[in-house]
Enzyme design. Structure first.
Site, mmCIF file in Angstrom:
data_model
loop_
_atom_site.group_PDB
_atom_site.id
_atom_site.type_symbol
_atom_site.label_atom_id
_atom_site.label_comp_id
_atom_site.label_asym_id
_atom_site.label_seq_id
_atom_site.Cartn_x
_atom_site.Cartn_y
_atom_site.Cartn_z
ATOM 1 N N HIS A 110 -4.751 5.987 -12.868
ATOM 2 C CA HIS A 110 -5.722 5.173 -11.562
ATOM 3 C C HIS A 110 -4.785 5.858 -10.668
ATOM 4 C CE1 HIS A 110 -5.659 2.606 -8.382
ATOM 5 N NE2 HIS A 110 -6.763 2.616 -8.773
ATOM 6 N N ASN A 111 -3.356 5.625 -11.560
ATOM 7 C CA ASN A 111 -2.319 6.046 -9.870
ATOM 8 C C ASN A 111 -2.622 7.755 -9.605
ATOM 9 O OD1 ASN A 111 -2.274 2.928 -9.476
ATOM 10 N ND2 ASN A 111 0.020 3.097 -9.154
HETATM 11 C C1 6PG Z 1 -2.563 -0.687 -6.642
HETATM 12 C C2 6PG Z 1 -1.460 0.962 -5.854
HETATM 13 C C3 6PG Z 1 -0.144 -0.306 -6.182
HETATM 14 C C4 6PG Z 1 0.722 0.346 -5.720
HETATM 15 C C5 6PG Z 1 1.629 1.807 -6.080
HETATM 16 C C6 6PG Z 1 1.695 2.425 -4.712
HETATM 17 O O1 6PG Z 1 -3.369 0.248 -7.499
HETATM 18 O O2 6PG Z 1 -2.603 -1.385 -5.790
HETATM 19 O O3 6PG Z 1 -1.736 2.078 -6.583
HETATM 20 O O4 6PG Z 1 0.246 -0.263 -7.421
HETATM 21 O O5 6PG Z 1 0.459 0.219 -3.874
HETATM 22 O O6 6PG Z 1 2.375 1.017 -7.274
HETATM 23 O O7 6PG Z 1 2.867 4.187 -5.702
HETATM 24 P P1 6PG Z 1 3.967 4.652 -5.052
HETATM 25 O O8 6PG Z 1 5.020 3.777 -4.479
HETATM 26 O O9 6PG Z 1 4.052 5.310 -6.330
HETATM 27 O O10 6PG Z 1 2.744 5.665 -4.292
#
Ligand code: 6PG
Length: 469
Positions: free
Chosen positions: A186-187
């Site tokens: 997802h990320n």
């Molecule tokens: C979510 C986001 C969350 C977070 C990320 C940001 O699904 O709510 O993905 O998990 O915002 O960890 O990731 P980065 O700091 O690597 O951009």
């Protein structure tokens, strides 16, 4: 006999507090484990009529939970999770279990699962998406583990999850670390969509000379369309925000993108599995390249500014850019889906890919109007078949095939770097080309290393003395 609580929360930061309030709003009693008396009191102060309190010390915390105990851990991924498990598990009894909701690496989740199973304790690794707002009012949640453990927490999770047409956006997506694996992917898709959006913003802003307000209007229009979603919507909000001095705040933000690592993990695992996800890889590299600010500034100073500012009017290219962004979004999702399909088999996690797309339809960062059609395609297509060739996307990639190449050409003409856009095009073109130049690579490998090759006209493995001739 002290009052017992139904749900324990460890990690009372923004996410832990928001999710605790969400759980309590759904009628469950919640107790938080705090690191000091002051923090316990400040957590308890959030109650305002809800059954919610805070306590200090593992023994009291465990003693105040209903058996079998359900304890959610929402602390930063890595060592802090192991520290919580080490602190609490000695007080716990067989049948109790943890739900761990950080952005943990799936291999850590599998290790913890095995370690706790040996003590008779349950463990569910769950990816929680949607940030503070999601945690408070309905996150999307991706769980992994056994059906037995999951069914015990299913009612609470379904109550607090985001809903799509009344369907809770939470599910058991596979065995072991599957929940955290799906959250990692997802990320990865999140990184790709954000980079694609940033590249289009760059094209419209520096290339076509549009103002932030004009671009915000355009993103608002896209948000209401077939590929619109949370990320297109927040882009409009960001572009409209002013600072105290009345300037567009986005223009004052330093152009160095940080990352906590989940996008990089997605690329690393995809490399290990041999699954191409070049749009996601490009998005990770683009963040790294953005971090080389000093070198970029020095290079531009030495070589002169690249960007040409005489692009065509946006109106002339609006349909093409709209379709190209739509196409590259679908390509980014398709890469993530293909990785999930492979990982479910290779890592033995039996990932339910259609169900993953289903829980992404609301509450999470990558939610968009594309996810319901993608879910439908994934549910009906043959395993291993690319969703890009599905009937649902036939017009997008058939009738409008030229849009993405034209947008890449426009970016090249205007000196707009578009790594994720270009990678999306290369992926799509490669994936629909029956014969690629890999024949030449095989011949070269055999030339310098006798690595052998296969032929198209007869079976077997061959080696030739290529040499100069
Ligand atoms: C979510 C986001 C969350 C977070 C990320 C940001 O699904 O709510 O993905 O998990 O915002 O960890 O990731 P980065 O700091 O690597 O951009």
């Amino acid at each position: 006999m002290p009052e017992l609580y139904q749900f324990g929360m460890v990690g009372l930061g923004t996410m832990g507090r928001s999710l605790s309030l969400n759980v309590a709003d759904h009628g469950y009693s919640v107790i938080g484990l705090a690191t000091s008396e002051e923090k316990a009191a400040s957590f308890a102060n959030l109650a305002e009529g809800r059954k919610l309190t805070g306590v200090c010390g593992p023994e009291s915390f465990i003693g105040m939970l209903e058996k079998p105990r359900i304890i959610m851990i929402l602390v930063p991924a890595g060592d802090p999770v192991d520290a919580v498990i080490a602190e609490l598990s000695p007080w716990m009894e067989p049948g109790d279990f943890f739900i761990e909701g950080g952005n943990s690496h799936y291999t850590d989740t599998e290790r913890r699962l095995a370690q706790l199973a040996a003590k008779g304790l349950g463990f569910i690794g769950i990816g929680v998406s949607g940030g503070e707002e999601g945690a408070r009012h309905g996150p999307s949640m991706m769980a992994g583990g056994t059906l037995e453990s999951y069914s015990r927490v299913q009612p609470i999770l379904e109550a607090v999850a985001a809903k799509f047409d009344g369907d809770p956006c939470v599910g058991l997506l596979g065995k072991g670390g599957a929940g955290h694996y799906v959250k990692m992917v997802h990320n990865g898709i999140e990184y790709a969509l954000m980079q694609l959006i940033a590249e289009v913003y760059d094209l419209l802003h520096r290339g076509l000379g549009m103002t932030n307000a004009e671009i915000a209007d355009q993103f608002e229009e896209w948000t209401a369309g077939p590929f619109g979603g949370f990320l297109t919507q927040i882009t409009s909000d960001v572009l409209r925000m002013r600072d105290e001095g009345g300037q567009d705040l986005v223009d004052l933000v330093l152009d160095k993108a940080k990352q906590k690592g989940t996008g990089k993990w997605t690329s690393q695992d995809a490399f290990d599995l041999g699954i191409p996800i070049p749009t996601i890889d490009a998005a990770v590299s683009a963040r790294q390249l953005s971090g080389m600010k000093d070198q970029r500034v020095a290079n531009e100073h030495a070589l002169g500014t690249l960007v040409k500012l005489d692009g065509p009017s946006f109106l002339k290219s609006k349909d093409m850019i709209t379709t190209a962004l739509h196409q590259s979004f679908v390509i980014a999702y398709a890469q993530g889906i293909s990785l999930l399909e492979a990982a479910g088999i290779e890592h033995g996690m039996d990932i339910d890919v259609a169900q993953s797309a289903k829980v992404w339809r609301a509450g999470c960062i990558i939610r968009s109007a594309l996810l319901e059609p993608i879910r439908a395609v994934v549910a009906s297509k043959q395993a291993g078949q690319s969703l890009l060739v599905a009937e649902e996307f036939r017009d997008l990639f058939g009738v409008h095939e030229e849009s993405l190449p034209e947008m890449c050409a426009l970016m090249i003409e205007l000196d707009i770097p578009g790594p994720a856009t270009f990678s999306s095009l290369a992926y799509w073109t490669g994936m629909r080309t029956a014969r690629l130049p890999a024949n030449l690579i095989q011949a070269q490998r055999d030339y310098f290393g006798a690595h052998t090759y296969e032929r198209i006209d007869r079976p077997g493995t061959f080696h030739s003395e290529w040499g100069p001739n």
